[in-house]
Design a protein around this motif. Structure first.
Motif, PDB file in Angstrom:
ATOM      1  N   UNK A 245       0.909  -1.131   0.127  1.00 18.85           N
ATOM      2  CA  UNK A 245       0.038   0.044  -0.122  1.00 18.85           C
ATOM      3  C   UNK A 245       0.857   1.486   0.127  1.00 18.85           C
ATOM      4  N   UNK A 246       2.215   1.141  -0.108  1.00 13.63           N
ATOM      5  CA  UNK A 246       2.993   2.373   0.140  1.00 13.63           C
ATOM      6  C   UNK A 246       3.272   2.822  -1.126  1.00 13.63           C
ATOM      7  N   UNK A 247       4.134   4.042  -0.965  1.00 12.44           N
ATOM      8  CA  UNK A 247       4.856   4.627  -1.991  1.00 12.44           C
ATOM      9  C   UNK A 247       6.241   5.337  -1.234  1.00 12.44           C
ATOM     10  N   UNK A 248       7.213   5.158  -2.189  1.00  7.55           N
ATOM     11  CA  UNK A 248       8.449   5.592  -1.515  1.00  7.55           C
ATOM     12  C   UNK A 248       9.389   6.341  -2.937  1.00  7.55           C
ATOM     13  N   UNK A 249       9.763   7.296  -3.019  1.00  6.60           N
ATOM     14  CA  UNK A 249      10.673   8.191  -3.939  1.00  6.60           C
ATOM     15  C   UNK A 249      11.769   8.799  -3.706  1.00  6.60           C
ATOM     16  N   UNK A 250      12.991   8.561  -4.138  1.00  9.25           N
ATOM     17  CA  UNK A 250      14.101   9.380  -3.801  1.00  9.25           C
ATOM     18  C   UNK A 250      14.201  10.741  -4.389  1.00  9.25           C
ATOM     19  N   UNK A 251      14.190  10.931  -5.783  1.00 12.06           N
ATOM     20  CA  UNK A 251      14.243  12.233  -6.415  1.00 12.06           C
ATOM     21  C   UNK A 251      13.371  12.231  -7.595  1.00 12.06           C
ATOM     22  N   UNK A 252      12.994  13.280  -8.083  1.00 12.15           N
ATOM     23  CA  UNK A 252      11.959  13.674  -9.073  1.00 12.15           C
ATOM     24  C   UNK A 252      12.644  15.062  -9.663  1.00 12.15           C
ATOM     25  N   UNK A 253      12.875  14.769 -11.002  1.00 11.02           N
ATOM     26  CA  UNK A 253      13.194  15.848 -11.995  1.00 11.02           C
ATOM     27  C   UNK A 253      12.349  16.147 -13.032  1.00 11.02           C
ATOM     28  N   UNK A 254      12.443  17.336 -13.501  1.00 10.45           N
ATOM     29  CA  UNK A 254      11.873  17.904 -14.653  1.00 10.45           C
ATOM     30  C   UNK A 254      12.448  18.386 -15.930  1.00 10.45           C
ATOM     31  N   UNK A 255      12.132  18.035 -17.017  1.00  6.83           N
ATOM     32  CA  UNK A 255      12.948  18.335 -18.413  1.00  6.83           C
ATOM     33  C   UNK A 255      12.322  19.521 -18.892  1.00  6.83           C
ATOM     34  N   UNK A 256      13.207  20.425 -19.516  1.00  4.89           N
ATOM     35  CA  UNK A 256      12.619  21.673 -20.127  1.00  4.89           C
ATOM     36  C   UNK A 256      12.854  21.441 -21.623  1.00  4.89           C
TER      37      UNK A 256
END
Length: 616
Positions: free
Chosen positions: A604-615
């Motif tokens: 039931x969980x969520x984990x995430x280390x990093x999120x990046x956005x491309x322009x």
């Protein structure tokens, strides 16, 4: 010349013949407010604890230092509330600073033998926070909280050295029940120091962790045939075992003729959990935060700062000093313990204590009161001013206000109707907070080994090579902000902001304590202004685990933080520690909504280390 406060001399003529009383402080890990029978339990019997309470005083408004294990222990030990303590997260091994004074260190300087037996939680091995550096002659048990989950680890710790428990394999498998070993050592400590003043601190682990108790324990016979799930029966039996052992301590004090010169505390460490919930018992079978007769509830529980997270059972016995049979409504909390013990023993609390001695209340005299009480935990804050309680449940959330005299369940937010009172409490919150300064580790090797010992393994796991977080091609994250998150586990600082901090060691993990939040999970990121985007980069957690790793994901871009249309991108992620680049059609927007729909192991969980956005 030894300093004796004038106040103590006026209040305590009976102590002149014995100016150094012994102290036994028993703290039961996660025992809920209504779970001992002297507090009203209808499922668990605690006759010896009930008798302790009857022979002394028990408190209806004793509050913990925090609503989770490590922070509450640091508050208790240092005499400071959690706006001033060094340990404010529940990571397990987060250390106190080397120079910090504790109850044990002030008593040790006053000539006391000091022993601790159970779960420390204020610094793992190899850190500045180990108990033998903070006033304890001996500490036997667990330094790290993960280690403390198992009652059959391959070893426990004494003064940073391993004490083997042959035959134990971790988890629930083994031949030596660790709590028996730890408790017997506490009795030996009392016997060995019967000729001198002693401080015996028992932050015992039951009934927390894996709900294990040997079938041969007499307490199991009292509950094994109950029509409850087995974990609920085991839990009750563990409390029953603790009850028997409290009786053993009291009997030993009488045997050694130390009874009248020993003050004994018994309490929980933080608010109770809603364990063993059913449709019939939505707040848990053993009713930790629901009055078993009236049905009146404390809101929340372990992990938050509503009353359910902070109310604890507390009873204190001191024959000849505390009038028996008393019930006190005095409002106090863990920072007060150091000041109380300092006055009782004619020593000095730390200069910057947040506590007030409750010795007058113990003796039935006029008691000074706090101007306010304060707590913080992660992004949560709370202030108590007599019957007024203000709570900020998360960062940037509006403050809530409750009148506990009329609304003990904190069901009716009266902030709008009482702006002056709320404004004053917000001032108190601001003045009570200072940035946390944690202690440090010289070497984490043994600390990490202790955490693995819960499962029986003491070898370092085979870890994948940590992936490098590549920022080339990504928007700089200096202007990013998390403006909304559906769930984050505040107790151990697994917060949503970790996804945009550029640190691969930190993660966002959704709430699993005090209750599990289930999919879908989402967070909203503000990029600071509109951008033209072509894709995203995702990095899963980089430790050896996969807990919470996202499988199915939706990402939506919008210029309105409250209005998101059809997903910009919907895909299934790979099970990998490497960064994953996700392309999308060119789109303009300022706000991004990430929605985790499922987890790779169907959890039931969520984990995430990093999120990046491309322009573009």
């Amino acid at each position: 010349m030894r300093f004796i406060p004038l106040f103590a001399m006026l209040l305590l003529p009976a102590l002149e013949a014995a100016t150094k009383p012994n102290i036994v402080y028993i703290m039961c890990d996660e025992l809920g407010y209504y779970e001992p029978s002297f507090m009203g339990s209808q499922t668990i019997r605690t006759p010896r604890i009930d008798r302790l309470a009857k022979e002394g005083v028990w408190f209806t408004q004793a509050l913990a230092g925090s609503s989770v294990c490590a922070p509450t222990r640091c508050v208790l030990m240092t005499g400071k509330h959690s706006g001033h303590t060094s340990v404010r997260v529940n990571g397990g091994g987060t250390p106190m600073r080397a120079e910090e004074q504790t109850i044990a260190s002030i008593l040790q300087r006053a000539g006391y033998a000091t022993g601790g037996f159970g779960k420390w939680g204020c610094g793992g091995r190899g850190s500045t926070g180990v108990p033998e550096r903070h006033g304890f002659d001996v500490f036997l048990g667990y330094y790290d909280q993960v280690h403390a989950h198992s009652y059959y680890p391959p070893y426990i710790i004494r003064n940073s050295e391993e004490v083997p428990l042959p035959g134990n394999k971790g988890g629930s498998t083994g031949t030596q029940y660790s709590h028996y070993v730890i408790f017997e050592e506490s009795l030996e400590f009392i016997r060995a120091n019967k000729e001198k003043p002693f401080f015996c601190y028992l932050p015992i682990t039951p009934p927390h962790g894996i709900f294990d108790i040997p079938d041969s324990d007499p307490a199991w016979a009292d509950y094994k045939n109950k029509d409850w799930p087995e974990p609920a029966r085991r839990y009750a039996a563990m409390v029953g075992m603790v009850d028997r052992q409290v009786g053993q301590v009291l009997d030993l004090l009488k045997e050694l003729k130390l009874d009248e010169n020993t003050i004994v505390f018994f309490c929980g460490d933080n608010g109770g959990n809603n364990y063993f919930k059913t449709e019939k018992h939505p707040r848990g079978l053993h009713s930790a935060n629901k009055h078993p007769k009236t049905g009146v509830e404390f809101r929340g529980g372990k992990g938050n700062l509503y009353e359910g997270g902070l109310r604890i059972p507390m009873a204190i016995r001191w024959p000849g000093k505390i009038k028996p049979g008393r019930v006190s409504d005095h409002l106090w909390y863990f920072p007060d313990v150091m000041s109380t013990l300092a006055e009782i023993t004619s020593t000095r609390a730390v200069k910057d204590t947040d506590g007030i001695s409750i010795l007058p209340e113990l003796l039935g005299r006029k008691q000074p009161k706090h101007k306010y009480l304060y707590w913080e935990l992660g992004n949560q804050s709370a202030v108590r001013m007599e019957n007024w309680k203000a709570v900020r449940p998360r960062l940037n959330a509006p403050w809530e206000l409750y009148d506990l005299k009329k609304d003990i369940s904190e069901a009716h937010n009266v902030a709008a109707a009482n702006p002056k009172i709320l404004a004053q409490m917000k001032v108190h919150a601001a003045e009570a907070h200072e940035p946390a300064v944690e202690g440090t580790f010289a070497d984490r090797t043994n600390h990490e080994k202790d955490r693995r010992a819960k499962f029986g393994s003491t070898r370092p796991p085979q870890r994948p090579g940590k992936a490098k977080w590549i920022t080339k091609g990504l928007l700089p994250n200096k202007d990013f902000k998390i403006i909304r998150v559906s769930s984050e586990n505040v107790g151990n600082a697994k917060l949503a902001r970790n996804t945009i901090d550029g640190d691969t060691n930190t993660i966002w993990h959704t709430q699993f304590s005090p209750e599990i939040k289930k999919h879908p999970h989402e967070l909203i990121i503000d990029l600071g202004r509109e951008h033209t985007l072509t894709g995203f980069r995702i990095l899963g957690r980089q430790d050896a685990g996969w807990n919470g790793t996202i499988k199915d994901i939706e990402i939506t871009v919008s210029n309105h933080s409250e209005n998101f249309g059809a997903p910009t991108l919907k895909t299934t992620l790979k099970k990998t520690k490497s960064p994953q680049d996700l392309k999308c059609a060119v789109v303009k927007g300022r706000f991004i909504r990430i929605r985790a729909l499922s987890e790779i192991n169907a959890g039931p969980w969520t984990s995430l280390a990093e999120f990046g956005v491309k322009e573009k």
